[in-house]
Design a protein around this motif. Structure first.
Motif, PDB file in Angstrom:
ATOM      1  N   LEU A  11       6.006  -3.408  -9.231  1.00 28.81           N
ATOM      2  CA  LEU A  11       5.345  -2.181  -8.820  1.00 28.81           C
ATOM      3  C   LEU A  11       4.385  -2.497  -7.684  1.00 28.81           C
ATOM      4  O   LEU A  11       3.582  -3.429  -7.783  1.00 28.81           O
ATOM      5  CB  LEU A  11       4.584  -1.584 -10.005  1.00 28.81           C
ATOM      6  CG  LEU A  11       3.704  -0.362  -9.722  1.00 28.81           C
ATOM      7  CD1 LEU A  11       4.547   0.812  -9.263  1.00 28.81           C
ATOM      8  CD2 LEU A  11       2.901  -0.005 -10.974  1.00 28.81           C
ATOM      9  N   VAL A  12       4.477  -1.736  -6.598  1.00 25.99           N
ATOM     10  CA  VAL A  12       3.624  -1.967  -5.440  1.00 25.99           C
ATOM     11  C   VAL A  12       3.235  -0.623  -4.839  1.00 25.99           C
ATOM     12  O   VAL A  12       3.987   0.355  -4.956  1.00 25.99           O
ATOM     13  CB  VAL A  12       4.361  -2.851  -4.407  1.00 25.99           C
ATOM     14  CG1 VAL A  12       5.595  -2.159  -3.865  1.00 25.99           C
ATOM     15  CG2 VAL A  12       3.447  -3.302  -3.291  1.00 25.99           C
ATOM     16  N   GLN A  13       2.073  -0.572  -4.210  1.00 21.67           N
ATOM     17  CA  GLN A  13       1.648   0.658  -3.550  1.00 21.67           C
ATOM     18  C   GLN A  13       2.341   0.807  -2.209  1.00 21.67           C
ATOM     19  O   GLN A  13       2.754  -0.191  -1.589  1.00 21.67           O
ATOM     20  CB  GLN A  13       0.138   0.643  -3.347  1.00 21.67           C
ATOM     21  CG  GLN A  13      -0.657   0.827  -4.627  1.00 21.67           C
ATOM     22  CD  GLN A  13      -2.136   1.010  -4.364  1.00 21.67           C
ATOM     23  OE1 GLN A  13      -2.671   0.496  -3.386  1.00 21.67           O
ATOM     24  NE2 GLN A  13      -2.805   1.742  -5.253  1.00 21.67           N
ATOM     25  N   ALA A  14       2.460   2.018  -1.773  1.00 23.03           N
ATOM     26  CA  ALA A  14       3.041   2.283  -0.456  1.00 23.03           C
ATOM     27  C   ALA A  14       2.282   1.489   0.607  1.00 23.03           C
ATOM     28  O   ALA A  14       1.051   1.401   0.573  1.00 23.03           O
ATOM     29  CB  ALA A  14       2.981   3.773  -0.148  1.00 23.03           C
ATOM     30  N   ASN A  84       8.552  -5.259   3.764  1.00 23.00           N
ATOM     31  CA  ASN A  84       7.210  -4.899   4.221  1.00 23.00           C
ATOM     32  C   ASN A  84       7.116  -3.390   4.432  1.00 23.00           C
ATOM     33  O   ASN A  84       8.140  -2.700   4.528  1.00 23.00           O
ATOM     34  CB  ASN A  84       6.881  -5.626   5.524  1.00 23.00           C
ATOM     35  CG  ASN A  84       6.885  -7.133   5.375  1.00 23.00           C
ATOM     36  OD1 ASN A  84       6.547  -7.667   4.322  1.00 23.00           O
ATOM     37  ND2 ASN A  84       7.270  -7.822   6.438  1.00 23.00           N
ATOM     38  N   SER A  85       5.896  -2.898   4.523  1.00 21.72           N
ATOM     39  CA  SER A  85       5.652  -1.462   4.765  1.00 21.72           C
ATOM     40  C   SER A  85       6.471  -0.611   3.816  1.00 21.72           C
ATOM     41  O   SER A  85       7.144   0.344   4.231  1.00 21.72           O
ATOM     42  CB  SER A  85       5.989  -1.122   6.225  1.00 21.72           C
ATOM     43  OG  SER A  85       5.238  -1.899   7.120  1.00 21.72           O
ATOM     44  N   LEU A  86       6.410  -0.940   2.564  1.00 25.37           N
ATOM     45  CA  LEU A  86       7.228  -0.237   1.579  1.00 25.37           C
ATOM     46  C   LEU A  86       6.823   1.218   1.442  1.00 25.37           C
ATOM     47  O   LEU A  86       5.648   1.573   1.574  1.00 25.37           O
ATOM     48  CB  LEU A  86       7.139  -0.944   0.231  1.00 25.37           C
ATOM     49  CG  LEU A  86       7.985  -2.219   0.136  1.00 25.37           C
ATOM     50  CD1 LEU A  86       7.515  -3.106  -0.996  1.00 25.37           C
ATOM     51  CD2 LEU A  86       9.453  -1.859  -0.033  1.00 25.37           C
ATOM     52  N   LYS A  87       7.831   2.046   1.191  1.00 28.20           N
ATOM     53  CA  LYS A  87       7.655   3.474   1.038  1.00 28.20           C
ATOM     54  C   LYS A  87       8.144   3.892  -0.352  1.00 28.20           C
ATOM     55  O   LYS A  87       8.994   3.222  -0.941  1.00 28.20           O
ATOM     56  CB  LYS A  87       8.472   4.218   2.087  1.00 28.20           C
ATOM     57  CG  LYS A  87       8.224   3.798   3.519  1.00 28.20           C
ATOM     58  CD  LYS A  87       9.190   4.487   4.461  1.00 28.20           C
ATOM     59  CE  LYS A  87       8.986   4.063   5.889  1.00 28.20           C
ATOM     60  NZ  LYS A  87       9.939   4.716   6.812  1.00 28.20           N
ATOM     61  N   PRO A  88       7.659   5.035  -0.852  1.00 29.79           N
ATOM     62  CA  PRO A  88       8.172   5.517  -2.146  1.00 29.79           C
ATOM     63  C   PRO A  88       9.696   5.664  -2.164  1.00 29.79           C
ATOM     64  O   PRO A  88      10.331   5.454  -3.208  1.00 29.79           O
ATOM     65  CB  PRO A  88       7.461   6.861  -2.311  1.00 29.79           C
ATOM     66  CG  PRO A  88       6.165   6.669  -1.581  1.00 29.79           C
ATOM     67  CD  PRO A  88       6.507   5.821  -0.390  1.00 29.79           C
ATOM     68  N   ASP A  89      10.291   6.003  -1.022  1.00 25.82           N
ATOM     69  CA  ASP A  89      11.758   6.141  -0.946  1.00 25.82           C
ATOM     70  C   ASP A  89      12.484   4.813  -1.125  1.00 25.82           C
ATOM     71  O   ASP A  89      13.700   4.805  -1.319  1.00 25.82           O
ATOM     72  CB  ASP A  89      12.169   6.743   0.409  1.00 25.82           C
ATOM     73  CG  ASP A  89      11.916   8.232   0.476  1.00 25.82           C
ATOM     74  OD1 ASP A  89      12.016   8.798   1.578  1.00 25.82           O
ATOM     75  OD2 ASP A  89      11.608   8.833  -0.577  1.00 25.82           O
ATOM     76  N   THR A 117      17.046  -6.154  -9.846  1.00 24.28           N
ATOM     77  CA  THR A 117      15.610  -6.231 -10.096  1.00 24.28           C
ATOM     78  C   THR A 117      14.990  -4.924  -9.620  1.00 24.28           C
ATOM     79  O   THR A 117      15.330  -4.412  -8.552  1.00 24.28           O
ATOM     80  CB  THR A 117      14.987  -7.451  -9.398  1.00 24.28           C
ATOM     81  OG1 THR A 117      13.611  -7.558  -9.751  1.00 24.28           O
ATOM     82  CG2 THR A 117      15.111  -7.378  -7.883  1.00 24.28           C
ATOM     83  N   GLN A 118      14.108  -4.374 -10.430  1.00 22.13           N
ATOM     84  CA  GLN A 118      13.541  -3.061 -10.152  1.00 22.13           C
ATOM     85  C   GLN A 118      12.377  -3.154  -9.175  1.00 22.13           C
ATOM     86  O   GLN A 118      11.474  -3.991  -9.343  1.00 22.13           O
ATOM     87  CB  GLN A 118      13.067  -2.393 -11.441  1.00 22.13           C
ATOM     88  CG  GLN A 118      12.446  -1.029 -11.249  1.00 22.13           C
ATOM     89  CD  GLN A 118      13.448   0.019 -10.789  1.00 22.13           C
ATOM     90  OE1 GLN A 118      14.600   0.015 -11.217  1.00 22.13           O
ATOM     91  NE2 GLN A 118      13.005   0.916  -9.908  1.00 22.13           N
ATOM     92  N   VAL A 119      12.405  -2.295  -8.176  1.00 21.22           N
ATOM     93  CA  VAL A 119      11.303  -2.154  -7.229  1.00 21.22           C
ATOM     94  C   VAL A 119      10.793  -0.716  -7.322  1.00 21.22           C
ATOM     95  O   VAL A 119      11.570   0.228  -7.168  1.00 21.22           O
ATOM     96  CB  VAL A 119      11.749  -2.468  -5.795  1.00 21.22           C
ATOM     97  CG1 VAL A 119      10.636  -2.114  -4.799  1.00 21.22           C
ATOM     98  CG2 VAL A 119      12.136  -3.937  -5.671  1.00 21.22           C
ATOM     99  N   THR A 120       9.503  -0.576  -7.591  1.00 21.07           N
ATOM    100  CA  THR A 120       8.896   0.745  -7.673  1.00 21.07           C
ATOM    101  C   THR A 120       7.716   0.806  -6.711  1.00 21.07           C
ATOM    102  O   THR A 120       6.823  -0.041  -6.777  1.00 21.07           O
ATOM    103  CB  THR A 120       8.422   1.049  -9.096  1.00 21.07           C
ATOM    104  OG1 THR A 120       9.524   0.943  -9.999  1.00 21.07           O
ATOM    105  CG2 THR A 120       7.843   2.461  -9.176  1.00 21.07           C
ATOM    106  N   VAL A 121       7.754   1.784  -5.815  1.00 19.35           N
ATOM    107  CA  VAL A 121       6.704   1.941  -4.814  1.00 19.35           C
ATOM    108  C   VAL A 121       5.956   3.232  -5.117  1.00 19.35           C
ATOM    109  O   VAL A 121       6.547   4.316  -5.094  1.00 19.35           O
ATOM    110  CB  VAL A 121       7.287   1.968  -3.394  1.00 19.35           C
ATOM    111  CG1 VAL A 121       6.152   2.041  -2.366  1.00 19.35           C
ATOM    112  CG2 VAL A 121       8.169   0.755  -3.148  1.00 19.35           C
ATOM    113  N   SER A 122       4.671   3.113  -5.394  1.00 20.82           N
ATOM    114  CA  SER A 122       3.864   4.290  -5.711  1.00 20.82           C
ATOM    115  C   SER A 122       3.201   4.829  -4.444  1.00 20.82           C
ATOM    116  O   SER A 122       2.865   4.074  -3.531  1.00 20.82           O
ATOM    117  CB  SER A 122       2.796   3.935  -6.743  1.00 20.82           C
ATOM    118  OG  SER A 122       1.914   2.969  -6.223  1.00 20.82           O
TER     119      SER A 122
END
Length: 123
Positions: A11-14, A84-89, A117-122
């Protein structure tokens, strides 16, 4: 035969970053072209990035160009996806895949898959 195990999701923030790893078994890893795909709930599995066996060629989906980087270390039997620069999408389950005879963006053309592996961007 190749067995693939992904790791590094979370889990990572946008705006944040993650690096995914895909560890491969077998002595012939260096002969395989590798790719990352992702699949969001209720959606099809889609191409993210690919790298040729020699790392001489890479390919990216338009949606991740300039933000994601695929690389490999054949001595470690591992392929990476720096995000890098992860987005919720970008939220999805990420899979690595292997095939021979060239990088392609079509999931059914790949012979071997990891469990994801699950990636979740809040936001």
């Amino acid at each position: 035969q190749v067995q693939l195990v992904e790791s590094g999701g979370g889990l990572v923030q946008a705006g944040g970053s993650l690096r995914l790893s895909c560890a491969a078994s077998g002595r012939t890893f260096s002969s395989y072209d590798m790719a990352w795909f992702r699949q969001a709930p209720g959606k099809e599995r889609v191409f993210v990035a690919a790298i040729s066996w020699s790392a001489g060629s890479t390919s990216y989906a338009d949606s991740v160009k300039g933000r994601f980087t695929i690389s490999r270390d054949n001595a470690k039997n591992t392929v990476y996806l720096q995000m890098n620069s992860l987005k919720p999408d970008d939220t999805a389950k990420y899979y690595c895949a292997a095939r021979r005879q060239g990088v392609v963006a079509v999931p059914r053309r790949y012979d071997y898959w990891g469990q994801g592996t699950q990636v979740t961007v809040s936001s």
